[in-house]
Write a protein that holds these residues in place. Structure first.
Motif: not given
Ligand code: CU
Length: 114
Positions: A37-40, A64-70, A102-103, A106-109
């Motif tokens: 549901d677009h959450r980690f 699909p989702e894109e896992f990203e971290s600067y 992509f979300n 809501t998709a943050r952690g």
């Protein structure tokens, strides 16, 4: 160190195998993140600092989702209903934010290295 099963019946060949293969099998500690549901989940993942870790990211959403971290310098697409493996670290102790590009609402952690 946990020795692989063949090591219990020690012949010359398995002794040699154990000495060579066992350390390689130990590998990096593995941690999991699930996207749904677009959450980690978990939104905060605690990992050991100072060593390389293996992060398995499973996407339970059909999109699909894109896992990203600067901060972790990682960016990788996780297919719908798919999974990816990302290697991270060794990290200094601290908090590292990641998100689903992509979300982003809501998709943050956070990865917390300690
Ligand atoms: Cu991106």
């Amino acid at each position: 160190m946990q020795l692989p099963k063949p090591c219990t019946a020690l012949t010359a060949a398995t002794t040699l195998w154990c000495l060579l293969a066992a350390p390689a099998q130990a590998g990096e500690p593995e941690f999991s993140l699930v996207i749904q549901d677009h959450r980690f989940t978990p939104a905060e993942l605690r990992v050991p600092a100072g060593q390389k870790i293996r992060l398995v990211i499973e996407n339970k959403d059909p999109t699909p989702e894109e896992f990203e971290s600067y901060q972790l310098n990682r960016e990788k697409v996780v297919p719908g209903n798919g999974r990816i493996v990302v290697f991270v670290g060794p990290l200094k102790p601290g908090k590292y934010e990641f998100f689903g590009e992509f979300n982003m609402a809501t998709a943050r952690g956070w990865l917390i290295a300690e």
